[in-house]
Scaffold this motif. Sequence first.
Motif, PDB file in Angstrom:
ATOM      1  N   ALA A  69       4.086   1.839   2.317  1.00 57.11           N
ATOM      2  CA  ALA A  69       5.114   2.847   2.024  1.00 57.11           C
ATOM      3  C   ALA A  69       4.462   4.215   2.216  1.00 57.11           C
ATOM      4  O   ALA A  69       3.488   4.543   1.539  1.00 57.11           O
ATOM      5  CB  ALA A  69       5.624   2.679   0.591  1.00 57.11           C
ATOM      6  N   THR A  70       4.954   4.990   3.173  1.00 52.01           N
ATOM      7  CA  THR A  70       4.347   6.286   3.478  1.00 52.01           C
ATOM      8  C   THR A  70       5.088   7.404   2.742  1.00 52.01           C
ATOM      9  O   THR A  70       6.170   7.193   2.193  1.00 52.01           O
ATOM     10  CB  THR A  70       4.422   6.573   4.993  1.00 52.01           C
ATOM     11  OG1 THR A  70       5.805   6.618   5.387  1.00 52.01           O
ATOM     12  CG2 THR A  70       3.692   5.519   5.802  1.00 52.01           C
ATOM     13  N   GLY A  71       4.548   8.608   2.810  1.00 52.59           N
ATOM     14  CA  GLY A  71       5.280   9.809   2.378  1.00 52.59           C
ATOM     15  C   GLY A  71       6.078  10.299   3.582  1.00 52.59           C
ATOM     16  O   GLY A  71       5.761   9.951   4.728  1.00 52.59           O
ATOM     17  N   ARG A 125       0.876  -1.171   0.000  1.00 52.80           N
ATOM     18  CA  ARG A 125       0.000   0.000   0.000  1.00 52.80           C
ATOM     19  C   ARG A 125       0.917   1.226   0.000  1.00 52.80           C
ATOM     20  O   ARG A 125       1.759   1.356   0.894  1.00 52.80           O
ATOM     21  CB  ARG A 125      -0.879   0.026   1.267  1.00 52.80           C
ATOM     22  CG  ARG A 125      -1.645  -1.262   1.536  1.00 52.80           C
ATOM     23  CD  ARG A 125      -2.729  -1.533   0.537  1.00 52.80           C
ATOM     24  NE  ARG A 125      -3.760  -0.521   0.459  1.00 52.80           N
ATOM     25  CZ  ARG A 125      -4.910  -0.549   1.125  1.00 52.80           C
ATOM     26  NH1 ARG A 125      -5.197  -1.541   1.929  1.00 52.80           N
ATOM     27  NH2 ARG A 125      -5.806   0.416   0.962  1.00 52.80           N
ATOM     28  N   ASP A 126       0.809   2.059  -0.987  1.00 51.20           N
ATOM     29  CA  ASP A 126       1.668   3.245  -1.080  1.00 51.20           C
ATOM     30  C   ASP A 126       0.761   4.463  -0.898  1.00 51.20           C
ATOM     31  O   ASP A 126      -0.127   4.708  -1.714  1.00 51.20           O
ATOM     32  CB  ASP A 126       2.367   3.233  -2.448  1.00 51.20           C
ATOM     33  CG  ASP A 126       3.347   4.383  -2.606  1.00 51.20           C
ATOM     34  OD1 ASP A 126       2.934   5.552  -2.439  1.00 51.20           O
ATOM     35  OD2 ASP A 126       4.528   4.123  -2.891  1.00 51.20           O
ATOM     36  N   THR A 127       0.974   5.216   0.185  1.00 51.99           N
ATOM     37  CA  THR A 127       0.016   6.290   0.515  1.00 51.99           C
ATOM     38  C   THR A 127      -0.029   7.363  -0.578  1.00 51.99           C
ATOM     39  O   THR A 127      -1.110   7.790  -0.966  1.00 51.99           O
ATOM     40  CB  THR A 127       0.337   6.927   1.887  1.00 51.99           C
ATOM     41  OG1 THR A 127       1.672   7.425   1.886  1.00 51.99           O
ATOM     42  CG2 THR A 127       0.173   5.926   3.019  1.00 51.99           C
ATOM     43  N   ASP A 128       1.127   7.779  -1.083  1.00 48.92           N
ATOM     44  CA  ASP A 128       1.121   8.799  -2.146  1.00 48.92           C
ATOM     45  C   ASP A 128       0.330   8.314  -3.364  1.00 48.92           C
ATOM     46  O   ASP A 128      -0.463   9.049  -3.937  1.00 48.92           O
ATOM     47  CB  ASP A 128       2.555   9.131  -2.601  1.00 48.92           C
ATOM     48  CG  ASP A 128       3.234  10.143  -1.678  1.00 48.92           C
ATOM     49  OD1 ASP A 128       2.564  10.696  -0.779  1.00 48.92           O
ATOM     50  OD2 ASP A 128       4.448  10.383  -1.851  1.00 48.92           O
ATOM     51  N   GLN A 129       0.572   7.037  -3.721  1.00 49.18           N
ATOM     52  CA  GLN A 129      -0.109   6.503  -4.910  1.00 49.18           C
ATOM     53  C   GLN A 129      -1.617   6.426  -4.693  1.00 49.18           C
ATOM     54  O   GLN A 129      -2.398   6.727  -5.584  1.00 49.18           O
ATOM     55  CB  GLN A 129       0.403   5.102  -5.208  1.00 49.18           C
ATOM     56  CG  GLN A 129       1.532   5.108  -6.207  1.00 49.18           C
ATOM     57  CD  GLN A 129       2.101   3.704  -6.413  1.00 49.18           C
ATOM     58  OE1 GLN A 129       1.439   2.706  -6.144  1.00 49.18           O
ATOM     59  NE2 GLN A 129       3.330   3.651  -6.856  1.00 49.18           N
TER      60      GLN A 129
END
Length: 194
Positions: free
Chosen positions: A100-102, A53-57
């Motif tokens: 994956a966070t920003g 899970r990629d927050t920016d995406q």
Amino acid sequence: MDHETGKIKKQVREKAKAVARKIDRPVVVVGMPGSGKSRIGRMLAQALGFPLRDTDQEIESAAGCSVAEIFERFGEKAFRDSEIRVMRRILSDSAPCIVATGGGTLMNEGVADLVRERAFSLWLRAEPELILSRTAQQGGRPLLAGDNPEKILRDLMERRYPVYAGADLAIDVRDVPAEQTLYEVLEKLDACFV
Ligand code: S3P
């Protein structure tokens, strides 16, 4: 593939098999821009066979535009509110995954507590020089778009490092091949989960 690369890939596969069996909650990757959260997060998810899970995406696909455009059109506050919503949504599920966070996600009100309660946090800690050289080569970071990105980064580090330091695990990121960092992450995760 040379011998060394083949060897480390095999070590990663073997270690990942053991680690995947033990991880029982989401692993949230935090750290400054350029520390490798997205890259290492993606490789870790792939090695473990967990969803990424990629927050920016996720914010970009919900908004239908890039993070830079969100900052420009709606302002930083709107972006930060979206980060909080995305983190709440992701961590409402306790199944193992890699998040994956920003760089600023953990700084939003309530997010560090949420992560502490529901997830395992991994800080990719990098020296300012490495971060500066990486971010200078990559674009798309509205926060660093000012006249003096070095000063902006150093100010951000000063505010963020005490918060990142609350992570369950910190890994020192050096200028080495990503596979090597991945293996180090897996070794340390192996030691953290029983
Ligand atoms: C930010 C980092 C970016 C992105 C946004 C804000 C920050 O992500 O979330 O531009 O506050 O440091 P990366 O850390 O992946 O560059």
